[in-house]
Design a protein around this motif. Structure first.
Motif, PDB file in Angstrom:
ATOM      1  N   LEU A 207       0.887  -1.359   0.013  1.00  0.00           N
ATOM      2  CA  LEU A 207      -0.018   0.153  -0.238  1.00  0.00           C
ATOM      3  C   LEU A 207       0.748   1.147  -0.062  1.00  0.00           C
ATOM      4  O   LEU A 207       1.763   1.352   0.832  1.00  0.00           O
ATOM      5  N   ASN A 208       0.531   2.298  -0.698  1.00  0.00           N
ATOM      6  CA  ASN A 208       1.185   3.498  -0.680  1.00  0.00           C
ATOM      7  C   ASN A 208       0.401   4.460   0.319  1.00  0.00           C
ATOM      8  O   ASN A 208      -0.688   4.775   0.312  1.00  0.00           O
ATOM      9  N   PHE A 209       1.478   5.073   1.026  1.00  0.00           N
ATOM     10  CA  PHE A 209       0.922   6.080   2.099  1.00  0.00           C
ATOM     11  C   PHE A 209       1.754   7.263   1.692  1.00  0.00           C
ATOM     12  O   PHE A 209       2.957   7.457   1.582  1.00  0.00           O
ATOM     13  N   ALA A 210       0.852   8.312   2.396  1.00  0.00           N
ATOM     14  CA  ALA A 210       1.409   9.614   2.398  1.00  0.00           C
ATOM     15  C   ALA A 210       0.884  10.381   3.641  1.00  0.00           C
ATOM     16  O   ALA A 210      -0.097  10.192   4.207  1.00  0.00           O
ATOM     17  N   MET A 211       1.977  11.107   4.094  1.00  0.00           N
ATOM     18  CA  MET A 211       1.657  11.698   5.282  1.00  0.00           C
ATOM     19  C   MET A 211       1.380  13.559   4.964  1.00  0.00           C
ATOM     20  O   MET A 211       2.249  13.963   4.454  1.00  0.00           O
ATOM     21  N   ILE A 212       0.158  13.933   5.587  1.00  0.00           N
ATOM     22  CA  ILE A 212      -0.081  15.268   5.355  1.00  0.00           C
ATOM     23  C   ILE A 212      -0.019  15.785   6.731  1.00  0.00           C
ATOM     24  O   ILE A 212      -0.783  15.691   7.707  1.00  0.00           O
ATOM     25  N   GLY A 213       0.955  16.712   6.591  1.00  0.00           N
ATOM     26  CA  GLY A 213       1.424  17.506   8.075  1.00  0.00           C
ATOM     27  C   GLY A 213       2.822  16.392   8.949  1.00  0.00           C
ATOM     28  O   GLY A 213       2.178  15.510   9.307  1.00  0.00           O
ATOM     29  N   VAL A 214       3.803  17.158   8.952  1.00  0.00           N
ATOM     30  CA  VAL A 214       4.843  16.344   9.582  1.00  0.00           C
ATOM     31  C   VAL A 214       5.649  17.198  10.560  1.00  0.00           C
ATOM     32  O   VAL A 214       6.851  17.180  10.789  1.00  0.00           O
ATOM     33  N   GLY A 215       5.010  17.766  11.536  1.00  0.00           N
ATOM     34  CA  GLY A 215       5.335  18.348  12.683  1.00  0.00           C
ATOM     35  C   GLY A 215       5.533  17.206  13.736  1.00  0.00           C
ATOM     36  O   GLY A 215       5.773  16.101  13.284  1.00  0.00           O
ATOM     37  N   ILE A 216       5.621  17.662  15.027  1.00  0.00           N
ATOM     38  CA  ILE A 216       6.164  16.737  15.998  1.00  0.00           C
ATOM     39  C   ILE A 216       5.131  15.576  16.076  1.00  0.00           C
ATOM     40  O   ILE A 216       5.453  14.304  16.012  1.00  0.00           O
ATOM     41  N   GLN A 217       3.781  15.738  15.825  1.00  0.00           N
ATOM     42  CA  GLN A 217       2.868  14.489  15.785  1.00  0.00           C
ATOM     43  C   GLN A 217       2.973  13.853  14.699  1.00  0.00           C
ATOM     44  O   GLN A 217       2.832  12.756  14.706  1.00  0.00           O
ATOM     45  N   GLY A 218       2.944  14.633  13.706  1.00  0.00           N
ATOM     46  CA  GLY A 218       3.079  13.840  12.466  1.00  0.00           C
ATOM     47  C   GLY A 218       4.471  12.967  12.195  1.00  0.00           C
ATOM     48  O   GLY A 218       4.291  11.796  11.525  1.00  0.00           O
ATOM     49  N   ARG A 219       5.494  13.337  12.476  1.00  0.00           N
ATOM     50  CA  ARG A 219       6.637  12.586  12.735  1.00  0.00           C
ATOM     51  C   ARG A 219       6.416  11.133  13.437  1.00  0.00           C
ATOM     52  O   ARG A 219       6.976  10.104  13.002  1.00  0.00           O
ATOM     53  N   SER A 220       5.955  11.584  14.708  1.00  0.00           N
ATOM     54  CA  SER A 220       5.767  10.215  15.556  1.00  0.00           C
ATOM     55  C   SER A 220       4.445   9.334  14.929  1.00  0.00           C
ATOM     56  O   SER A 220       4.667   7.926  15.109  1.00  0.00           O
ATOM     57  N   ASP A 221       3.581  10.101  14.178  1.00  0.00           N
ATOM     58  CA  ASP A 221       2.571   9.123  13.571  1.00  0.00           C
ATOM     59  C   ASP A 221       3.039   8.258  12.397  1.00  0.00           C
ATOM     60  O   ASP A 221       2.534   6.953  12.272  1.00  0.00           O
ATOM     61  N   MET A 222       3.931   8.677  11.801  1.00  0.00           N
ATOM     62  CA  MET A 222       4.426   7.995  10.600  1.00  0.00           C
ATOM     63  C   MET A 222       5.260   7.000  10.812  1.00  0.00           C
ATOM     64  O   MET A 222       5.373   6.232  10.023  1.00  0.00           O
ATOM     65  N   MET A 223       6.053   7.053  11.690  1.00  0.00           N
ATOM     66  CA  MET A 223       7.157   5.950  12.069  1.00  0.00           C
ATOM     67  C   MET A 223       6.642   4.646  11.996  1.00  0.00           C
ATOM     68  O   MET A 223       7.150   3.550  11.129  1.00  0.00           O
ATOM     69  N   PRO A 224       5.475   4.211  12.495  1.00  0.00           N
ATOM     70  CA  PRO A 224       5.060   2.737  12.409  1.00  0.00           C
ATOM     71  C   PRO A 224       4.839   2.329  10.841  1.00  0.00           C
ATOM     72  O   PRO A 224       5.226   1.280  10.567  1.00  0.00           O
ATOM     73  N   PHE A 225       4.597   3.211  10.001  1.00  0.00           N
ATOM     74  CA  PHE A 225       4.145   3.101   8.709  1.00  0.00           C
ATOM     75  C   PHE A 225       5.554   2.872   8.131  1.00  0.00           C
ATOM     76  O   PHE A 225       5.587   2.080   7.106  1.00  0.00           O
ATOM     77  N   VAL A 226       6.580   3.903   8.296  1.00  0.00           N
ATOM     78  CA  VAL A 226       7.981   3.492   7.939  1.00  0.00           C
ATOM     79  C   VAL A 226       8.412   2.306   7.984  1.00  0.00           C
ATOM     80  O   VAL A 226       9.138   1.655   7.231  1.00  0.00           O
ATOM     81  N   LYS A 227       8.264   1.546   9.268  1.00  0.00           N
ATOM     82  CA  LYS A 227       8.666   0.518   9.845  1.00  0.00           C
ATOM     83  C   LYS A 227       8.156  -0.610   9.210  1.00  0.00           C
ATOM     84  O   LYS A 227       8.316  -1.698   9.161  1.00  0.00           O
ATOM     85  N   SER A 228       6.923  -0.500   8.582  1.00  0.00           N
ATOM     86  CA  SER A 228       5.923  -1.595   8.074  1.00  0.00           C
ATOM     87  C   SER A 228       6.461  -2.168   6.824  1.00  0.00           C
ATOM     88  O   SER A 228       7.002  -1.284   5.988  1.00  0.00           O
ATOM     89  N   ASP A 229       6.555  -3.589   6.577  1.00  0.00           N
ATOM     90  CA  ASP A 229       6.944  -4.172   5.316  1.00  0.00           C
ATOM     91  C   ASP A 229       5.689  -4.313   4.688  1.00  0.00           C
ATOM     92  O   ASP A 229       5.774  -5.039   3.374  1.00  0.00           O
ATOM     93  N   LYS A 230       4.595  -3.743   4.727  1.00  0.00           N
ATOM     94  CA  LYS A 230       3.265  -3.923   3.873  1.00  0.00           C
ATOM     95  C   LYS A 230       3.308  -2.417   3.387  1.00  0.00           C
ATOM     96  O   LYS A 230       2.124  -2.350   2.677  1.00  0.00           O
TER      97      LYS A 230
END
Length: 139
Positions: free
Chosen positions: A37-60
């Motif tokens: 699946l292709n994922f995009a993060m909208i808003g990458v402040g403090i909360q956004g950076r912490s929210d995206m990390m599980p997606f970055v580490k996912s193999d799916k």
């Protein structure tokens, strides 16, 4: 039928809900076997950076884009994603509408200021995107 205020409001709410259901512009794209699946993060402040990390580490999931009006935040998020995914496929986008209109993006994560959550989430869903968004969704 006796039309009173309660019936009018109920009918108006039902009509509005049904009208909103028919505004989807595109459906979900078909994935090939083994395709991520292709994922995009909208808003990458403090909360956004912490929210995206599980997606970055996912193999799916492939994190394919970050969107933020602050160029430094966006560049930092891209750097973290590139390091986490061990590639340079992630791109930086300044306007969230570009993310929403991209048919190759399946999921968007929204970590913008609270007053933007609802609008971006609704527009993303109209374009067939799955949405990850934390509360408060909006005021």
């Amino acid at each position: 039928m006796n039309l009173n205020r309660r019936h009018f409001l109920f009918g108006s709410a039902a009509a509005t809900a049904l009208a909103g259901c028919s505004t989807a512009k595109i459906g979900r794209r078909e994935l090939k076997p083994g395709e991520k699946l292709n994922f995009a993060m909208i808003g990458v402040g403090i909360q956004g950076r912490s929210d995206m990390m599980p997606f970055v580490k996912s193999d799916k999931i492939n994190v394919v884009a970050v969107c933020d009006v602050d160029k430094e935040r966006a560049a930092d998020a891209k750097k973290r994603i590139d390091e986490g995914q061990k590639n340079t496929n992630c791109r930086i986008v300044a306007d969230f509408r570009e993310i929403i209109k991209d048919p190759t993006i399946d999921i968007v994560g929204i970590a913008t200021p609270d007053h933007w959550h609802a609008y971006i989430a609704v527009e993303a869903m109209k374009h067939g995107k799955d949405v990850y968004c934390e509360k408060p969704l909006t005021f």
